[in-house]
Design an enzyme around this catalytic site. Structure first.
Site, short mmCIF file in Angstrom:
data_model
loop_
_atom_site.label_atom_id
_atom_site.label_comp_id
_atom_site.label_asym_id
_atom_site.label_seq_id
_atom_site.Cartn_x
_atom_site.Cartn_y
_atom_site.Cartn_z
N LYS A 156 0.83 -1.21 0.00
CA LYS A 156 0.00 0.00 0.00
C LYS A 156 0.87 1.26 0.00
O LYS A 156 0.59 2.20 -0.74
CB LYS A 156 -0.91 0.06 1.24
CG LYS A 156 -1.88 -1.09 1.38
CD LYS A 156 -2.86 -0.86 2.52
CE LYS A 156 -2.22 -0.77 3.90
NZ LYS A 156 -1.65 -2.04 4.40
N ARG B 197 -9.89 0.55 8.39
CA ARG B 197 -9.38 -0.75 8.84
C ARG B 197 -10.50 -1.61 9.42
O ARG B 197 -10.29 -2.75 9.74
CB ARG B 197 -8.35 -0.57 9.95
CG ARG B 197 -6.96 -0.14 9.51
CD ARG B 197 -6.15 -1.29 8.95
NE ARG B 197 -4.83 -1.45 9.49
CZ ARG B 197 -3.75 -0.76 9.16
NH1 ARG B 197 -3.82 0.22 8.31
NH2 ARG B 197 -2.58 -1.05 9.68
N ARG C 291 11.40 -6.85 5.98
CA ARG C 291 11.36 -5.43 5.59
C ARG C 291 12.30 -4.59 6.46
O ARG C 291 12.36 -4.77 7.68
CB ARG C 291 9.93 -4.93 5.73
CG ARG C 291 9.77 -3.46 5.41
CD ARG C 291 8.34 -3.12 5.13
NE ARG C 291 7.52 -3.06 6.33
CZ ARG C 291 6.23 -2.68 6.30
NH1 ARG C 291 5.65 -2.36 5.16
NH2 ARG C 291 5.53 -2.64 7.42
N ARG D 9 11.11 -1.80 11.52
CA ARG D 9 10.01 -1.14 12.22
C ARG D 9 9.68 -1.92 13.49
O ARG D 9 9.73 -3.14 13.49
CB ARG D 9 8.78 -1.11 11.31
CG ARG D 9 8.42 0.26 10.83
CD ARG D 9 7.34 0.22 9.80
NE ARG D 9 6.06 -0.27 10.32
CZ ARG D 9 4.92 -0.22 9.64
NH1 ARG D 9 4.92 0.27 8.42
NH2 ARG D 9 3.80 -0.67 10.15
N ARG E 76 -0.86 -8.67 13.68
CA ARG E 76 -1.41 -7.71 12.70
C ARG E 76 -2.20 -8.45 11.62
O ARG E 76 -3.23 -7.97 11.16
CB ARG E 76 -0.28 -6.89 12.07
CG ARG E 76 0.32 -5.89 13.05
CD ARG E 76 1.67 -5.38 12.60
NE ARG E 76 1.61 -4.54 11.43
CZ ARG E 76 2.65 -4.32 10.64
NH1 ARG E 76 3.82 -4.89 10.89
NH2 ARG E 76 2.53 -3.54 9.60
P1 AMP Z 1 0.49 0.43 9.00
O1 AMP Z 1 1.73 1.25 8.82
O2 AMP Z 1 -0.64 0.85 8.08
O3 AMP Z 1 0.75 -1.05 8.95
O4 AMP Z 1 -0.05 0.74 10.49
C1 AMP Z 1 0.74 0.47 11.62
C2 AMP Z 1 -0.13 0.41 12.88
O5 AMP Z 1 -0.81 1.67 13.07
C3 AMP Z 1 -1.26 -0.62 12.85
O6 AMP Z 1 -0.81 -1.91 13.23
C4 AMP Z 1 -2.23 -0.03 13.86
O7 AMP Z 1 -1.80 -0.24 15.19
C5 AMP Z 1 -2.12 1.45 13.58
N1 AMP Z 1 -3.12 1.90 12.55
C6 AMP Z 1 -2.86 2.31 11.28
N2 AMP Z 1 -4.00 2.63 10.63
C7 AMP Z 1 -5.00 2.42 11.51
C8 AMP Z 1 -6.43 2.55 11.44
N3 AMP Z 1 -7.05 2.95 10.32
N4 AMP Z 1 -7.15 2.23 12.55
C9 AMP Z 1 -6.54 1.82 13.69
N5 AMP Z 1 -5.21 1.66 13.82
C10 AMP Z 1 -4.45 1.95 12.75
#
Ligand code: AMP
Length: 211
Positions: A16, A92, A126, A155, A166
């Protein structure tokens, strides 16, 4: 050409971020990513909201979702400042999808389809260059420059244990979002297992056709 409003959905590690960055450059729209917004606000006090923990970090490091209220507020703020956008990481869950319906129309909703084992391989390998933000993979796409290699970081939430959590959260709460848009005939699937360049060909075409 009017500025497109694009949603890119997919599991963690589906690409993404990469495809959203390309979309942002090519179509000249703002890249809004909740993961980045939250990483920049990891230690912000959110105790005024109905939240179990006081800061986003605690949710993120466990692979759990940050409370809807907090994320929706950040998205609302970001959307109010732009016309076109590519939104990545939101919605999400179905509640967030409904919130988004109330906030704005979207022109195209893309789903980067990648199977779960591939996602585990991608995420645990990653690495990020803290200087440029560029993403590498220790096996599939290591950096050529040994200096870059030395400074790569993982990360906090890309460890195997958090990755599994996740993915569980994705299966249980985000897959219903895919169905939600599919039932409304709004979802466009893209084969996310292809190389990033091949995926980009499909993503660009889809956005051009949606204009
Ligand atoms: P990502 O970088 O998109 O994988 O997001 C990393 C972390 O941020 C996720 O595992 C969640 O803890 C939090 N997060 C990101 N987007 C959302 C969302 N739309 N709703 C809730 N938590 C989010």
């Amino acid at each position: 050409m009017a500025e497109p409003r694009i949603l890119i959905l997919g599991g963690p590690g589906a690409g993404k971020g990469t495809q959203s960055r390309k979309t942002s450059e090519e179509f000249n729209v703002k890249h809004i990513t909740t993961g980045e917004l939250l990483r920049a606000n990891k230690d912000r006090d959110i105790s005024e909201f109905e939240s179990e923990y006081d800061v986003p970090r605690t949710y993120m490091d466990q692979g759990e979702l940050v409370p809807d209220e907090v994320v929706t507020l950040l998205v609302k703020e970001a959307l109010s400042q732009v016309n076109g956008f590519v939104l990545d990481g939101y919605p999400r869950n179905v509640e967030q999808a409904e919130e988004l319906n109330n906030m704005t129309d979207v022109d195209d909703i893309l789903y980067l389809d990648v199977d779960e084992e591939e996602l585990v391989q991608r995420l645990t390998g990653r690495r990020i260059d803290p200087k440029t933000g560029d993403t590498y993979h220790i096996k599939y796409s290591p950096p050529e420059d040994p200096e870059v290699e030395k400074r790569l970081e993982q990360r906090d939430d890309d460890t195997e244990e958090t990755v599994r959590e996740r993915l569980r959260v994705f299966r249980e709460t985000t897959e219903p979002v895919i169905e939600y848009y599919e039932e409304r005939g709004q979802l466009e699937r893209v084969d996310g297992k292809q190389s990033p360049d091949e995926v980009w060909v499909d993503v660009r075409k889809a956005i051009e056709n949606a204009q």
